[in-house]
Scaffold this motif. Sequence first.
Motif, PDB file in Angstrom:
ATOM      1  N   HIS A 157      36.847  33.624  44.512  1.00  0.00           N
ATOM      2  CA  HIS A 157      35.878  33.263  43.723  1.00  0.00           C
ATOM      3  C   HIS A 157      35.566  33.482  42.510  1.00  0.00           C
ATOM      4  CE1 HIS A 157      31.405  34.699  43.240  1.00  0.00           C
ATOM      5  NE2 HIS A 157      31.190  33.959  42.011  1.00  0.00           N
TER       6      HIS A 157
ATOM      7  N   HIS B 175      35.031  30.457  38.136  1.00  0.00           N
ATOM      8  CA  HIS B 175      34.410  30.048  37.982  1.00  0.00           C
ATOM      9  C   HIS B 175      35.021  29.033  36.151  1.00  0.00           C
ATOM     10  CE1 HIS B 175      30.919  30.753  40.541  1.00  0.00           C
ATOM     11  NE2 HIS B 175      30.961  31.884  40.296  1.00  0.00           N
TER      12      HIS B 175
ATOM     13  N   LYS C 213      28.896  26.500  48.619  1.00  0.00           N
ATOM     14  CA  LYS C 213      28.075  27.854  48.267  1.00  0.00           C
ATOM     15  C   LYS C 213      26.568  26.973  48.075  1.00  0.00           C
ATOM     16  CE  LYS C 213      27.735  31.680  45.090  1.00  0.00           C
ATOM     17  NZ  LYS C 213      28.029  31.441  43.586  1.00  0.00           N
TER      18      LYS C 213
ATOM     19  N   ASP D  32      34.429  36.962  40.846  1.00  0.00           N
ATOM     20  CA  ASP D  32      33.293  36.269  40.027  1.00  0.00           C
ATOM     21  C   ASP D  32      33.640  35.297  38.486  1.00  0.00           C
ATOM     22  OD1 ASP D  32      31.114  34.609  39.819  1.00  0.00           O
ATOM     23  OD2 ASP D  32      29.898  36.614  39.862  1.00  0.00           O
TER      24      ASP D  32
HETATM   25 ZN   LIG Z   1      29.789  33.334  40.977  1.00  0.00          ZN
END
Ligand SMILES: [Zn+2]
Length: 479
Positions: free
Chosen positions: A61, A63, A167, A329
């Motif tokens: 996970h 970005h 997602k 994340d």
């Molecule tokens: Zn995320």
Amino acid sequence: MLDLVLRGGLVVTPADALIADVGIEDGKIAVVALAGSLPTESVRVVEAAGTIVLPGGIEPHAHIAIPVPEYWAGRPEVMSQPPEAASRAAAFGGVTTVIDFAGDLLLPPGVTRTDPSILASLDSRRSVFRGHTYTDYAFHYILAGPVGPPTIGQLGEAIQEGVSSFKIFTTFDDLRVPYGHLGAIFDEVARHGGIIAVHAEDDDIVTYMTDKLVHEGRDQASNLHLVHSSLSEDLAFRHVIGLARHSEVGIYFVHTTAREGVVAIAEARARNQPVYGEALHNYLEFTCEDYAKPGGTAVHTYPALKYPEDREALLAGLLHGDLCTTATDDYTVHKDVKLWGTTIRTVCGGHNGIETRLPVAFTKFVVERGMSLPRFAAITSTNAARILGLYPQKGAVLPGCDADLVLIDPRLTRTLTLADLHSDADYSIWEGFTCRGYPVMTILRGKVIVENGALLGSPSDGRWVRRKIGADILGRPAV
Ligand SMILES: [Zn+2]
């Protein structure tokens, strides 16, 4: 003919941890053999004695290289760190595969979502990473807003092409997929052998609590956990699990944050439903009490950190099996951007953490809580590989797997400073955290890419990985 032999390390396979040699040939693990039994002439030999040889970390996970919305930073050009920086940090942290996202997470103001071409979007993300990434990489595909038949009709083809996870969000203005649309998406993804990754929050609760706190003048960022609450997680997880049961689709809950979420996942798994949960490592250390400290929202990632008892539930879930994976994340920005927003509606999410997950988890679980080494490999690599379809190519130290490995030296103690880390960021929430055990070598498909603090890999090393999920994972809670 072997290319590389790791000699005499404590080798962690899915079943066991034993002193052994690992022989590597053409980028694959060729053999795991009795210590001292492999030929060492005309082969590079790494003396691994004293270290723990684990499957390279899989980051499920992240970005990378996406815009930071201008309403957060006031600067539309601001992006999260590029793949060179993120994957360099990942490699130093023992991570060999990063799963990021294709499809639009956030759109500039005034731009409305249109039906995308999933494969075109995949190609455009691959072109951002190709030639710029030290680790291997893959992408979940983001389905956002009202998802219509033109998009749903592409899901089977996308899964065929190796994109096996989709997602969805159940909150946030234009990201939220209305519940009515989810059934059709779930049916189609189940039919083709994919899995749904879910950011699950109850949009009504989030919206109501946002308005309420604004109205009451209590919209300081230190109240984020009152908006993105445990109740919201409880309701949303159970709603998604109920919908998924009807479609018989597998669910991967990203960033579980609350005891209620862990319990909802455990109950679904006890009913034999294929539901899997992820926890972020910042949630294993910090709580909502940290928000109130100066600069305290640096620890924030959405939904929101909760209370100490929730942190304990996440730790217990990973220790005992209700949760399956650790993630970050990762969404690394500079400190001024991270701390720019100070209210519940403007605070920046994201974690500059792709490098620290393995050493922090090793410290918290193996050193402090007696977790077995195979279980540690599971929550940092094997489970993500199996749930998200990288296995058996990746995620284990077994013959035939890619030779993606991390060597952790359990004798090293390191109190982290910013200078120890390799991302683009000018801050880290992990400064001052004492790691007991630290990665000393990272190997990607047989090539040593980091050794004793030196970067030996190249940004052209990373390859996109096609994924396919095993039928066992989609049929029952198999990990
Ligand atoms: Zn995320």
